[in-house]
Design a protein around this motif. Sequence first.
Motif, mmCIF file in Angstrom:
data_model
loop_
_atom_site.group_PDB
_atom_site.id
_atom_site.type_symbol
_atom_site.label_atom_id
_atom_site.label_comp_id
_atom_site.label_asym_id
_atom_site.label_seq_id
_atom_site.Cartn_x
_atom_site.Cartn_y
_atom_site.Cartn_z
ATOM 1 N N HIS A 151 0.934 -1.129 -0.059
ATOM 2 C CA HIS A 151 -0.031 -0.135 0.077
ATOM 3 C C HIS A 151 1.105 1.289 -0.040
ATOM 4 C CE1 HIS A 151 1.056 -0.421 4.093
ATOM 5 N NE2 HIS A 151 0.819 1.119 4.276
ATOM 6 N N ASP A 153 1.121 5.468 1.765
ATOM 7 C CA ASP A 153 0.737 6.237 2.828
ATOM 8 C C ASP A 153 0.398 7.618 2.005
ATOM 9 O OD1 ASP A 153 1.376 4.037 4.443
ATOM 10 O OD2 ASP A 153 2.665 5.377 5.955
ATOM 11 N N HIS A 289 4.620 0.063 -0.150
ATOM 12 C CA HIS A 289 5.270 -0.849 0.969
ATOM 13 C C HIS A 289 4.551 -1.816 1.695
ATOM 14 C CE1 HIS A 289 3.520 3.030 2.886
ATOM 15 N NE2 HIS A 289 3.614 2.162 3.958
ATOM 16 N N ARG A 308 7.159 7.804 12.816
ATOM 17 C CA ARG A 308 6.845 7.769 11.165
ATOM 18 C C ARG A 308 6.458 9.435 11.238
ATOM 19 N NH1 ARG A 308 1.494 4.848 8.879
ATOM 20 N NH2 ARG A 308 0.571 6.651 10.147
HETATM 21 FE FE LIG Z 1 1.950 2.535 5.451
#
Ligand SMILES: [Fe+2]
Length: 377
Positions: A151, A153, A289, A308
């Motif tokens: 997927h 982000d 990823h 993150r």
């Molecule tokens: Fe992710």
Amino acid sequence: MPATDLPRFDHSPAAWRGPEMAACPERWIWQLAQDQIADLDEASARLDASGRDIVTITAEDAPLPRLAARLAEMKQDLLYGIGFGLIRGVPVEGYGLRRSAIAFWCIGAHLGAAVSQNAKGHVLGHVRDLGFDYAKPSARGYQTAERLPYHCDMGDVVGLLSLRTSRSGGLSSIVSSVALYNAMAERRPDLARVLMQPTYRDRRDEVPEGRKPWYPMPVFNPHGGYLFTHFVRSTIRKAQRFPEVPRIAPEQAEAFDYLDALANGPDLHLDMEFLPGDVQFLCNHTILHSRTKYVDWDEPGRKRHLLRLWLGCPGGPAVPEPYVEFQGLTGEGRPRGILCPGAVLNSPLEAEDGGAGDTAKRLPGAAAVTRAAVPAR
Ligand SMILES: [Fe+2]
């Protein structure tokens, strides 16, 4: 039979294959030198001691003289080159949590501006297992220990700093979405065309002001000579809870399966193991990823923990029109992540629920308010 009517990206530097990259780690792993670590030591110690709110720290506050030129190269490589890189050697054990977060933030500040990752305006995310049920519409995979399918982000770039690793599993796996597109255009142009049509995605109860709880966007978005890909299959599946959203057609399901199979096959993806102190950056537009399922340590203080960042990167490629509905744009024209009514950009140092679905309850005040020092981007 190759289709001649589809745009081609065969010569894009972002169209790499995993086995090629595995054979030349020096192309994408940057082991920090001692003098570069000294830059991080100085900046993180000074900014930590100052008591500064991490959200307010800019690249000017952390010049990082012995890293800056290399970070500028890395930014170019992320946005217009292979789309990923791994910095190795941030001394996180010695730093502790807050200094590690500051060092990571300072590195990120040289690449772009942090954007919100959830309904609560978190710009520093915590990837760790909070025991959530991934099957629920509002659940976010980064808060579980489950395998995450390939997927993307949000924002231009996603960065992860590894603080602690799991007992086993939790490998990071990435694949070039440009290489995926090229393979599909070559072998199944009919399915590549399907993925250039809008697919409907669920906002997982994190709904910006004036938006619907779902949005349409193609998976493959060729635009201005650049291929933008955005694929989160779970959000496509979850959007089916809305009766007004068109049903997933059989050819769409076949195309998603084909994409997943290509990504999971041996030819294209690249696996990497994180060590404590590793910083991975990925371009969301050209990389998908995933992560393998992991088994964590029993002791709370040892559990796998990554920080993150989602970054909007000035100088990045002009985004296609569907991204305006999808994320909205910062003042610099970059995708701005998840900005919900009432959210104030903030950087918690503890993992907590992202607040999906009950923002108004958690953050009083229906109007969009933003801390004066940190304007909504
Ligand atoms: Fe992710």
